[in-house]
Design an enzyme around this catalytic site. Structure first.
Site, PDB file in Angstrom:
ATOM      1  N   GLY A   1       0.870  -1.273  -0.099  1.00  0.00           N
ATOM      2  CA  GLY A   1       0.069   0.139  -0.028  1.00  0.00           C
ATOM      3  C   GLY A   1       0.810   1.259   0.089  1.00  0.00           C
TER       4      GLY A   1
ATOM      5  NE  ARG B   1      -1.827  -4.635  -1.217  1.00  0.00           N
ATOM      6  CZ  ARG B   1      -1.619  -4.020  -0.210  1.00  0.00           C
ATOM      7  NH1 ARG B   1      -0.616  -4.610   0.385  1.00  0.00           N
ATOM      8  NH2 ARG B   1      -1.994  -3.085   0.313  1.00  0.00           N
TER       9      ARG B   1
ATOM     10  N   GLY C   1       5.642  -2.321   3.507  1.00  0.00           N
ATOM     11  CA  GLY C   1       5.250  -2.830   4.719  1.00  0.00           C
ATOM     12  C   GLY C   1       5.963  -4.326   4.919  1.00  0.00           C
ATOM     13  CG  ASP C   2       4.201  -7.102   7.846  1.00  0.00           C
ATOM     14  OD1 ASP C   2       3.493  -6.634   6.837  1.00  0.00           O
ATOM     15  OD2 ASP C   2       3.767  -7.568   8.568  1.00  0.00           O
TER      16      ASP C   2
ATOM     17  CB  THR D   1       2.808   0.482   6.101  1.00  0.00           C
ATOM     18  OG1 THR D   1       1.309   0.148   6.578  1.00  0.00           O
ATOM     19  CG2 THR D   1       3.768   0.172   7.345  1.00  0.00           C
TER      20      THR D   1
ATOM     21  CG  ASP E   1      -1.392  -0.291   8.068  1.00  0.00           C
ATOM     22  OD1 ASP E   1      -2.392   0.558   7.664  1.00  0.00           O
ATOM     23  OD2 ASP E   1      -1.365  -1.388   7.267  1.00  0.00           O
TER      24      ASP E   1
ATOM     25  CG  ASP F   1       1.402  -2.965  10.117  1.00  0.00           C
ATOM     26  OD1 ASP F   1       2.268  -2.412   9.559  1.00  0.00           O
ATOM     27  OD2 ASP F   1       0.797  -3.868   9.710  1.00  0.00           O
TER      28      ASP F   1
ATOM     29  NE  ARG G   1      -3.030  -5.169   4.746  1.00  0.00           N
ATOM     30  CZ  ARG G   1      -2.234  -6.089   4.265  1.00  0.00           C
ATOM     31  NH1 ARG G   1      -0.793  -5.836   4.330  1.00  0.00           N
ATOM     32  NH2 ARG G   1      -2.196  -6.979   3.211  1.00  0.00           N
TER      33      ARG G   1
HETATM   34  P1  ATP Z   1       1.122  -2.790   3.669  1.00  0.00           P
HETATM   35  O1  ATP Z   1       1.312  -2.770   4.917  1.00  0.00           O
HETATM   36  O2  ATP Z   1       0.851  -1.357   3.190  1.00  0.00           O
HETATM   37  O3  ATP Z   1      -0.139  -3.585   2.975  1.00  0.00           O
HETATM   38  P2  ATP Z   1       2.937  -4.616   2.555  1.00  0.00           P
HETATM   39  O4  ATP Z   1       4.390  -4.566   2.000  1.00  0.00           O
HETATM   40  O5  ATP Z   1       2.847  -5.551   3.926  1.00  0.00           O
HETATM   41  O6  ATP Z   1       2.379  -3.228   2.780  1.00  0.00           O
HETATM   42  P3  ATP Z   1       1.887  -6.692   1.017  1.00  0.00           P
HETATM   43  O7  ATP Z   1       0.820  -6.802  -0.171  1.00  0.00           O
HETATM   44  O8  ATP Z   1       1.674  -7.842   2.170  1.00  0.00           O
HETATM   45  O9  ATP Z   1       2.055  -5.314   1.458  1.00  0.00           O
HETATM   46  O10 ATP Z   1       3.258  -7.188   0.232  1.00  0.00           O
HETATM   47  C1  ATP Z   1       3.619  -6.463  -0.856  1.00  0.00           C
HETATM   48  C2  ATP Z   1       4.415  -7.340  -1.869  1.00  0.00           C
HETATM   49  O11 ATP Z   1       5.640  -8.193  -1.197  1.00  0.00           O
HETATM   50  C3  ATP Z   1       3.453  -8.674  -2.378  1.00  0.00           C
HETATM   51  O12 ATP Z   1       2.551  -8.412  -3.321  1.00  0.00           O
HETATM   52  C4  ATP Z   1       4.580  -9.763  -2.701  1.00  0.00           C
HETATM   53  O13 ATP Z   1       4.966  -9.189  -4.089  1.00  0.00           O
HETATM   54  C5  ATP Z   1       5.660  -9.276  -1.792  1.00  0.00           C
HETATM   55  N1  ATP Z   1       5.594 -10.424  -0.537  1.00  0.00           N
HETATM   56  C6  ATP Z   1       4.721 -10.281   0.338  1.00  0.00           C
HETATM   57  N2  ATP Z   1       4.843 -11.410   0.978  1.00  0.00           N
HETATM   58  C7  ATP Z   1       5.903 -12.206   0.588  1.00  0.00           C
HETATM   59  C8  ATP Z   1       6.589 -13.428   0.877  1.00  0.00           C
HETATM   60  N3  ATP Z   1       6.246 -14.145   1.970  1.00  0.00           N
HETATM   61  N4  ATP Z   1       7.604 -13.797  -0.072  1.00  0.00           N
HETATM   62  C9  ATP Z   1       7.977 -13.165  -1.034  1.00  0.00           C
HETATM   63  N5  ATP Z   1       7.465 -11.807  -1.389  1.00  0.00           N
HETATM   64  C10 ATP Z   1       6.384 -11.656  -0.423  1.00  0.00           C
END
Ligand code: ATP
Length: 321
Positions: free
Chosen positions: A12, A73, A103-104, A126, A128, A130, A172
């Site tokens: 995000g 994503r 994010g994570d 992020t 959030d 978090d 979230r």
């Molecule tokens: P936000 O907190 O804003 O949602 P985020 O980085 O946590 O941000 P995610 O959709 O969880 O958002 O992850 C972003 C992208 O990171 C995913 O679309 C994917 O391409 C990659 N990703 C997430 N989890 C994994 C994983 N376990 N292994 C490899 N790549 C990953």
């Protein structure tokens, strides 16, 4: 020293990501490092969609919300085939290090690339807030202020009509935004996933108690992890007699010009990430604790749980009655 790096934004979007990109590019250029701006997160890395950035490519972005590199994503990136495509691109472009802002979930992607031999430094971007290893994530302060401004407006009209506003805010699975904005907006009740609640006790009875002391309009702040604000509004109206309206703030919370805090934290983190990468140090998460910028191993960082300040929750409940 590393000669070429890439920077991308993933997951995000969050206000302040542009300030982090700017810091990465400027710090890189200062060291004579070539910096590629990779489009749409890991998608651009897999499809080789990127451009070389220079000092002027990041002009006039420190004040802009969103991310000039766009974010995405990607399920494909989680597969071996996707990972191989990303590694191929890095080899073709000579990319020896990556900065991943997200994010994570994005941290897990950064960890996986680091494991494949491309040092990666992650920056928490992020709204959030978090991330366990970090007191603060880029975008949180702006989102909190946006919520506060929006709820102040909702409060004006709730006050004029003796209504109850039931407001759902983002986060979230985490209640930071709901708790902090609930305090800033003087919400009568704050419902967050970290604190078990009883609707009768924590919303209806609290409202009735404040009604007895003369209060006639209310704000109830609800984290999206709990949701159900429409049903809550109906129940409040039926059980207290106060007209209630639900508002889901939605994507307005993600946009807007970043606050000074987000711009400064993002600049510090972006700079720090490049100082690590220049020496080939990867698999790190940049964090900020007690206003000090530091870094953690990604495995270690992913294992750290973020936790709500329960004293703060207790305080909010005691003073918003
Ligand atoms: P936000 O907190 O804003 O949602 P985020 O980085 O946590 O941000 P995610 O959709 O969880 O958002 O992850 C972003 C992208 O990171 C995913 O679309 C994917 O391409 C990659 N990703 C997430 N989890 C994994 C994983 N376990 N292994 C490899 N790549 C990953």
């Amino acid at each position: 020293m590393i000669k070429t790096i890439g920077v991308l934004t993933s997951g995000g979007d969050a206000p302040g990501m542009n300030a982090a990109i700017r810091a990465v590019v400027r710090a890189g250029c200062e060291l004579g490092i070539k910096v590629y701006g990779i489009m749409r997160g890991f998608n651009g890395l897999m499809s080789n969609d990127m451009y070389e950035m220079n000092l002027r490519s990041v002009s006039d972005i420190i004040n802009r919300g969103g991310t000039i590199l766009c974010s995405a994503r990607s399920e494909r990136f989680k597969t071996e085939e996707g990972m191989q495509a990303a590694i191929r691109t890095c080899r073709e472009r000579g990319i020896e290090g990556l900065v991943v802002i997200g994010g994570d979930g994005s941290f897990r992607g950064a960890r996986d690339i680091s494991l494949k031999g491309i040092p990666c430094v992650a920056i928490p971007g992020t709204i959030d807030n978090d991330i366990g290893c970090c007191d603060y994530t880029i975008g949180y302060d702006t989102a909190m202020n946006t919520i506060m401004q929006m709820v102040d407006r909702i409060r004006d009209t709730a006050e004029s009509h003796d209504r109850c506003a039931v407001v759902e805010v983002m986060g979230r699975g985490a209640g930071y935004l709901a708790l902090s904005s609930g305090i800033a907006c003087g919400a009568t009740s704050i419902l967050i996933p970290e604190v078990p609640y009883d609707f009768d006790r924590d919303v209806i009875e609290r409202m009735k108690r404040t009604q007895r002391s003369g209060k006639v309009h209310f704000v109830i702040m609800v984290s999206e992890a709990i949701g159900g604000v429409e049903e809550m509004a109906k129940r409040i109206q039926a059980e207290t007699g106060v007209e209630a309206r639900a508002t889901i703030l939605g994507h307005v919370q993600r946009g807007g010009s970043p606050t000074s805090k987000d711009r400064i934290v993002a600049s510090r983190m972006g700079y720090h990430a490049v100082q690590l990468l220049k020496d080939g140090i990867g698999n790190r998460v940049v964090a900020i604790q007690k206003d000090e910028v530091m870094d953690f191993d990604i495995y270690e960082a992913l294992g750290m749980k973020s936790s709500i300040d329960l004293e703060m929750y207790k305080m909010a409940m005691e003073i918003s009655i």
